[in-house]
Design a protein around this motif. Structure first.
Motif, short mmCIF file in Angstrom:
data_model
loop_
_atom_site.label_atom_id
_atom_site.label_comp_id
_atom_site.label_asym_id
_atom_site.label_seq_id
_atom_site.Cartn_x
_atom_site.Cartn_y
_atom_site.Cartn_z
N ALA A 220 61.70 -22.37 15.76
CA ALA A 220 61.91 -21.61 16.78
C ALA A 220 62.23 -20.14 16.52
CB ALA A 220 63.34 -22.15 17.41
N ASP A 221 62.69 -19.82 15.15
CA ASP A 221 62.70 -18.44 14.81
C ASP A 221 61.37 -17.88 14.36
OD1 ASP A 221 65.99 -19.24 13.10
OD2 ASP A 221 65.32 -18.87 15.20
N ARG A 222 60.47 -18.78 13.88
CA ARG A 222 59.28 -18.19 13.49
C ARG A 222 58.15 -18.01 14.40
NH1 ARG A 222 58.81 -23.21 10.40
NH2 ARG A 222 56.96 -24.23 11.12
N ALA A 223 58.39 -18.91 15.54
CA ALA A 223 57.44 -18.97 16.60
C ALA A 223 56.51 -17.44 16.99
CB ALA A 223 57.76 -19.59 17.72
N TRP A 224 57.58 -16.58 17.05
CA TRP A 224 57.01 -15.08 17.62
C TRP A 224 56.81 -14.50 16.17
CZ3 TRP A 224 54.84 -14.93 22.00
CH2 TRP A 224 55.26 -15.90 23.06
N GLY A 225 56.91 -14.77 15.14
CA GLY A 225 56.40 -13.83 13.85
C GLY A 225 57.46 -12.77 13.63
N SER A 226 56.68 -11.73 13.50
CA SER A 226 57.60 -10.31 13.49
C SER A 226 58.39 -9.98 14.73
CB SER A 226 56.43 -9.36 13.09
OG SER A 226 55.33 -8.98 14.03
N LEU A 227 58.00 -10.82 15.86
CA LEU A 227 58.82 -10.33 16.80
C LEU A 227 59.96 -11.32 17.26
CD1 LEU A 227 55.91 -9.46 19.39
CD2 LEU A 227 57.44 -7.93 18.22
N ALA A 228 60.32 -12.16 16.02
CA ALA A 228 61.44 -13.16 16.33
C ALA A 228 62.61 -12.79 17.02
CB ALA A 228 61.55 -13.84 15.05
N GLU A 229 63.09 -11.29 16.45
CA GLU A 229 64.41 -11.00 17.23
C GLU A 229 64.43 -10.70 18.43
OE1 GLU A 229 65.33 -7.46 15.35
OE2 GLU A 229 65.75 -8.16 13.26
N SER A 230 63.19 -10.69 19.17
CA SER A 230 62.98 -10.69 20.76
C SER A 230 62.38 -11.89 21.21
CB SER A 230 62.10 -9.45 20.85
OG SER A 230 62.55 -8.28 20.62
N ALA B 109 63.81 -14.84 22.47
CA ALA B 109 64.36 -15.23 23.71
C ALA B 109 63.97 -14.35 25.15
CB ALA B 109 65.74 -15.36 23.66
N ALA B 110 63.99 -13.15 24.82
CA ALA B 110 63.49 -12.12 25.73
C ALA B 110 61.94 -12.44 26.04
CB ALA B 110 63.65 -10.84 25.46
N LEU B 111 61.12 -12.35 25.00
CA LEU B 111 59.69 -12.83 25.26
C LEU B 111 59.52 -14.12 25.91
CD1 LEU B 111 58.19 -11.68 21.84
CD2 LEU B 111 57.66 -10.69 24.08
N ASP B 112 60.37 -15.21 25.67
CA ASP B 112 60.05 -16.45 26.50
C ASP B 112 60.13 -16.06 27.98
OD1 ASP B 112 59.64 -17.84 24.16
OD2 ASP B 112 61.80 -18.34 23.81
N ALA B 113 61.34 -15.60 28.34
CA ALA B 113 61.76 -15.19 29.74
C ALA B 113 60.66 -14.30 30.33
CB ALA B 113 63.00 -14.61 29.95
N MET B 114 60.06 -13.41 29.67
CA MET B 114 59.33 -12.32 30.39
C MET B 114 57.87 -12.94 30.44
SD MET B 114 60.04 -8.90 28.37
CE MET B 114 58.54 -7.93 28.64
N LEU B 115 57.28 -13.55 29.52
CA LEU B 115 56.16 -14.40 29.62
C LEU B 115 56.07 -15.39 30.52
CD1 LEU B 115 54.83 -14.83 25.96
CD2 LEU B 115 54.18 -13.22 27.74
N GLN B 116 57.33 -16.33 30.85
CA GLN B 116 57.28 -17.20 32.01
C GLN B 116 57.53 -16.29 33.17
OE1 GLN B 116 60.65 -20.09 31.38
NE2 GLN B 116 60.65 -20.63 33.64
#
Length: 491
Positions: free
Chosen positions: A14-24, A26-33
């Motif tokens: 779950a931490d490496r799914a967004w690669g270099s953007l892993a810190e964001s 949770a925000a990426l999940d919400a924004m893309l949805q």
């Protein structure tokens, strides 16, 4: 002895799914949805409009609701799941939407050891009455929701479960007093849920509370489905509106009408009376509407998790892997299509199809093939019918059948295309039936699920005071003991 071994731990998927953007992440999940939902809703609305469906705005939705007031009551009766009342008569239905009785309570106690329920409602805000010379206000933008009268409904479904609903009063007199058409006020509500058994219940409820505050202050366009609701349909609908906020920040579909009636025109023509017209029996005005409800549930994250470097791995993989990621952004994980038609003045039918779409599985190796994951029972289809046995609608019956299907032939898509896919039945056909009878002194609700479960609720008003009614209910299921209980409701 004397040695220390240090092992490098693999970071969680779950931490490496967004690669270099892993810190964001949770925000990426919400924004893309959110943005995927908005884009799909706007594109789908345009496609259905080009196909001949009428897109309903606030006035059209209000007029359609008025036309559906005569729908058989049994169509919304079903067995209660996890509630002590045994039988429910709708998804979200106000106890009393009028301004005369806005304070009261309802209590039900299962005498066989089940849960208890208690609901209390009372006036919350009085609203602000505009001058009588104010022109009729036909939208929430013109008549802010925080200026309209409300009441609070607090429900204790169990010892630790609390639901608080803020309801706008939508009767005709209140609408006229506030110079606001009833469809802006009818069926509008905000719900705040609390689970007090959770040690962090305050932190869990805080995000929903913030969203509700924004909806309250910014005039949320969503409203309760009210008389449009059938079992399986979402509890809220969102009429089409004009403006930047709706176009780019409303992630839901409006209602679509397939009949020859111009519901939008009928609603707008009645703004002076503050109430959209209800078609009279024999007028030839028949309701026929379509509901589209997609769901996006973290499909991009689930797709990227198997990749060694998450999102950064797309640069090393072939084009099909990237296309699979774009697929998760564009296609919802679940899509509900529901069509409801009024055949005659007394008979209604509704068809429903829920599809859990196939999801791509990214290859772990750069040159690996893209595969697909199909959920069991990916397609569920059902049809419902309801009929008023009396002209007044006091006695009605309804029936429903559901069937699950597996999606087959997905492995042959590369050679045969979508035409190579098919459906195969899975599991038995499930049948439901219900009856609703309203008489001078009360009502009777009966709901069954196949031949294995049945629930009955009887309600009788006191002869000396029709604001107080007593309830009695029972529920029986195969290999289960008989449950029974009693309750009281006062307004």
């Amino acid at each position: 002895r004397g040695r220390r071994i240090i092992m490098a731990q693999q970071p969680p998927a779950a931490d490496r799914a967004w690669g270099s953007l892993a810190e964001s992440g949770a925000a990426l999940d919400a924004m893309l949805q959110f943005f995927s939902s908005v884009a799909f809703a706007r594109a789908g609305t345009s496609a259905l409009k080009l196909s001949g469906y009428q897109v309903l705005d606030g006035a059209g939705t209000g007029a359609l609701k008025m036309a559906c007031e005569g729908r058989p009551d049994a169509s919304s009766v079903n067995l209660a799941k996890g509630k002590p009342t045994y039988v429910t008569s709708g998804a979200v239905r106000q106890m009393s939407p009028t301004a005369k009785r806005i304070m009261g309570f309802s209590a039900f106690n299962s005498m066989t050891g089940g849960a208890k329920s208690l609901s209390v409602y009372f006036p919350f805000t009085n609203g602000v009455k505009p001058p009588p010379s104010t022109p009729p206000r036909t939208s929430a933008v013109q008549s802010p929701l925080w200026k309209l009268p409300t009441r609070m409904l607090v429900s204790f479904n169990a010892v630790d479960e609390v639901d608080a609903r803020l309801e706008w009063l939508g009767d005709a007199q209140t609408a006229r007093d506030h110079r606001t058409v009833s469809w802006v006020m009818r069926d509008r509500h905000l719900t705040q849920k609390l689970d007090l058994s959770d040690a962090n219940w305050a932190a869990t409820a805080a995000p929903l509370l913030m969203v509700n505050v924004l909806k309250f202050r910014l005039n949320s366009p969503s409203e309760g489905s009210g008389p449009l609701w059938w079992l399986g349909m979402p509890e809220t609908v969102t009429p089409q509106a004009q403006g930047f906020a709706y176009t780019f920040f409303t992630p839901t579909f409006p209602l679509f009408s397939a009949s020859k009636v111009d519901w939008n025109a009928r609603g707008h023509a009645a703004t002076s009376s503050m109430e959209p017209p209800a078609p009279a029996a024999g007028e030839g005005v028949k309701a026929d509407y379509l509901v589209v409800h997609p769901k996006y549930e973290r499909a991009p994250r689930n797709y990227l998790e198997p990749l060694p470097k998450g999102l950064d791995s797309l640069a090393d993989h072939s084009t099909p892997t990237t296309l699979g990621f774009l697929y998760t952004l564009a296609i919802p994980t679940e899509l509900l299509l529901m069509r409801t038609m009024q055949l005659t003045d007394r008979t209604w039918v509704s068809g429903r199809c829920s599809i859990r779409t196939p999801q791509p599985v990214a290859p772990s190796h750069p040159s690996g093939p893209l595969t697909w994951k199909v959920e069991d029972k990916a397609v569920t289809a059902g049809v419902s019918a309801a009929h008023n046995l009396t002209a007044s609608g006091s006695l009605s019956v309804a029936g429903r059948v559901d069937q699950g299907f597996d999606l087959t032939g997905l492995d042959a898509m590369h050679s045969k295309g979508p035409m190579g896919m098919g459906l195969s039945r899975v599991g038995p056909l499930t049948a439901y039936a219900s009856l609703a009878w309203s008489f001078a002194g009360g009502s009777l609700l009966v709901a069954t699920e196949g031949l294995s479960k049945v629930g009955v609720v009887f309600e009788s008003r006191l002869p000396a005071n029709d604001a107080v009614s007593l309830q009695a209910g029972l529920k029986w299921g195969a290999n289960q003991r008989l449950e029974y209980g009693a309750g009281i409701r006062a307004e």
